[in-house]
Design an enzyme around this catalytic site. Structure first.
Site, PDB file in Angstrom:
ATOM      1  N   ASP A 211      47.273  45.235  42.439  1.00 62.94           N
ATOM      2  CA  ASP A 211      47.667  45.556  43.649  1.00 62.94           C
ATOM      3  C   ASP A 211      48.047  46.986  43.418  1.00 62.94           C
ATOM      4  OD1 ASP A 211      48.991  44.851  46.342  1.00 62.94           O
ATOM      5  OD2 ASP A 211      50.672  45.736  45.224  1.00 62.94           O
ATOM      6  N   GLU A 276      42.949  47.343  44.270  1.00 60.76           N
ATOM      7  CA  GLU A 276      43.238  47.718  45.503  1.00 60.76           C
ATOM      8  C   GLU A 276      43.519  49.131  45.608  1.00 60.76           C
ATOM      9  OE1 GLU A 276      46.636  46.712  49.070  1.00 60.76           O
ATOM     10  OE2 GLU A 276      47.134  47.134  47.061  1.00 60.76           O
TER      11      GLU A 276
END
Length: 542
Positions: A211, A276
């Protein structure tokens, strides 16, 4: 007229993840086993048959870790714990075992850029400037006038800096003030994060989604970010007033990723890693983080997630970003996720939402790269409207009404059309289930051969058995908008993918139409006529 083929011979097709379809589960909203209004791990385990029935290769499971939930799990207080609202570590182990029984890989989130301010690391770091973890977070002195160290702005709202009286310093947070940034430049922090990865690999996970990984390292000189020129782009929050060159995207990030990849490879060659990557430098960073054999397998871009419209230009431009050069990694794509408005509402623009859902699914499944399918996307769910008084998303609350936030994509899954809250739970759920979702519930679509759910299964199955769709090169075809077309090719198989993205019927077929046989279609194309929101996939004969 055809464009240049993209992706020729860049990867071996032997990896399970190469061209895979992964199904994203947002735990709070997928299935509630204990009827407390919040989804949980036992609920997910109980509903895994539905996921397996789609034919997907695996699951991306959003955070379930111990957290005060100020950012709903992306503010982690214990990297190795399961938050009690989701269950226990034993529940997680049962989920892993059941997923593997069903032939599903399990990918989990790792959040290395920041923690919760409740994490024991931060609790120790903030006590003084000399403790063992004093340099585990990003601390800086105030300017002489007491103002923050520089002009950096956070993603959600306001400055990146919050004053802490115990240290007599500011700490950095690129997101909420309760999400202090880790100092990943520090080798001890890197080792602690690698130990976290090892903990979950030992429990049987098949890989990680990293993330906001481009936020994991900053410019230690704390150089001010330059302003964006007046009138360029939208400006609904201070974050959008500057270029984010220095609070993120440090050139040492790939070196840490190489350490992570080395650890993961020690567990065998079939683990999967995907970054990401968002922001104005995302296209460059996606390729940087996946370049060569010692970095990540793939990168997850926002090219489609925040686009206002689906256009041929958008698809062609995105295809062109990954030309298949030597050492190039492998892209991953999504049209919807927990952070972006659902694709049906974002792109249908007043048109037939169910027809558009079918078209979008076919376009997504025809792309070169890995595919992430967000829970409810297989049902064609539109974005839910959540009234202000029921909002839970801190971004939405802070920036209302300029942004509607993320809650509309996070409402509970509708399992049963005739049950309260769609069968998610009996009490009021953490977010309301919109009435329009009940007509699209899983049980209603199961029994309808023409449903979006059953189309999803057919398209995923087609992608799995057709090498050209799963991992082949892609060759754009130059056609006037609103027509979109490209060919996919691998192992002697050649497929034509053609779509009418517009509102009017268009007469078109390939010049050598007799040499193609349609194998799947949406929207009723016949002969030379492509109705609005229609498309087909055809195979080359002979």
């Amino acid at each position: 007229m055809h464009g240049t083929a993209v992706g020729r011979g860049t990867l071996s097709g032997n990896c399970w993840w190469h061209g895979a379809v992964l199904y994203q589960i947002y735990p709070r909203s997928f299935a509630d086993a204990n009827n407390d209004g919040i989804g949980d791990l036992p609920g997910i385990t109980a509903r895994l048959d539905h996921v397996a029935s789609l034919g997907v290769d695996g699951i991306w499971l959003s955070p379930f870790y111990t957290s005060p939930m100020k950012d709903f799990g992306y503010d982690i207080a214990d990297y190795r714990g399961v938050d009690p609202i989701f269950g226990t570590l034993d529940d997680f182990d049962r989920l892993v075992a059941r997923a593997h029984e069903l032939g599903l890989k399990l990918i989990i989130d790792q959040v290395y850029s920041h923690t919760s301010d409740q994490h024991e690391w931060f609790r120790e770091s903030r006590t003084d400037r000399t403790n063992a973890k004093a340099d585990w977070y990003v601390w800086a002195d105030a300017k002489p006038d007491g103002s923050p160290p520089n002009n950096w702005q956070s993603v959600f709202h306001g400055p990146c800096w919050t004053w802490d009286a115990r240290r007599g310093q500011y700490y950095l947070h690129n997101f909420l003030s309760s999400q202090p940034d880790l100092n990943v430049h520090n080798p001890d922090v890197q080792q602690a994060l690698l130990d976290t990865a090892r903990f979950w690999l030992d429990r049987g996970v098949d890989g990680f989604r990293l993330d906001a990984i481009n936020f994991s390292m900053h410019d230690p000189a704390l150089t001010d970010n330059p302003p964006v020129a007046p009138g360029v782009g939208k400006r609904t929050r201070p974050f959008e007033f500057q270029h984010h060159f220095h609070n993120q995207s440090h050139p040492d990030i790939p070196l840490f990723l190489q350490r992570l990849r080395g650890l993961i490879d020690g567990y065998g060659g079939d683990r999967f890693t995907v970054a990401e990557v968002g922001g104005e430098q995302a296209d460059r960073e996606m390729k940087l983080f996946t370049h060569g054999p010692d970095r990540l397998n793939s990168a997850y871009g926002f090219n489609f997630l925040y686009a206002d419209r689906l256009t041929p230009e958008l698809v062609h431009d995105t295809i062109a970003l990954w030309p298949g050069e030597d050492g190039e990694g492998w892209p991953s794509w999504a049209f919807s996720n927990h952070d972006a408005p659902r694709v049906v509402s974002r792109w249908a623009a007043g048109r037939d939402q169910r027809a558009f859902a079918r078209l979008a699914l076919m376009v997504l499944m025809a792309l070169r790269g890995n595919i992430f399918l967000y829970q409810g996307e297989e049902l064609g769910l539109p974005q839910a409207h959540v009234p202000f008084e029921q909002l839970r998303d801190p971004e939405a609350i802070a920036n209302w009404p300029a942004t509607q936030g993320r809650d509309g994509a996070r409402t509970p899954m509708p399992w049963h059309g005739d049950m309260p809250n769609g069968g998610f739970c009996d009490i009021a759920p953490w977010l309301p289930v919109p009435p329009e979702h009940l007509d699209l519930a899983v049980d209603l679509q199961e029994v309808d051969p023409g449903s979006i759910l059953n189309l999803s299964r057919r398209l995923i199955a087609l992608r799995k058995v057709r090498p050209a769709l799963r991992a082949g090169e892609i060759r754009p075809i130059d056609l006037p908008a609103p027509l979109l077309a490209f060919e996919r090719e691998a192992d002697g198989e050649r497929l034509l993918c053609a779509f009418n993205l517009g509102n009017e019927a268009v007469a078109w077929q390939p010049s050598d139409a007799a040499t193609w046989r349609m194998i799947e279609a949406v929207g009723g194309p016949e002969g030379e006529l492509l109705p609005p929101l229609s498309g087909f996939i055809a195979e080359r004969l002979g």
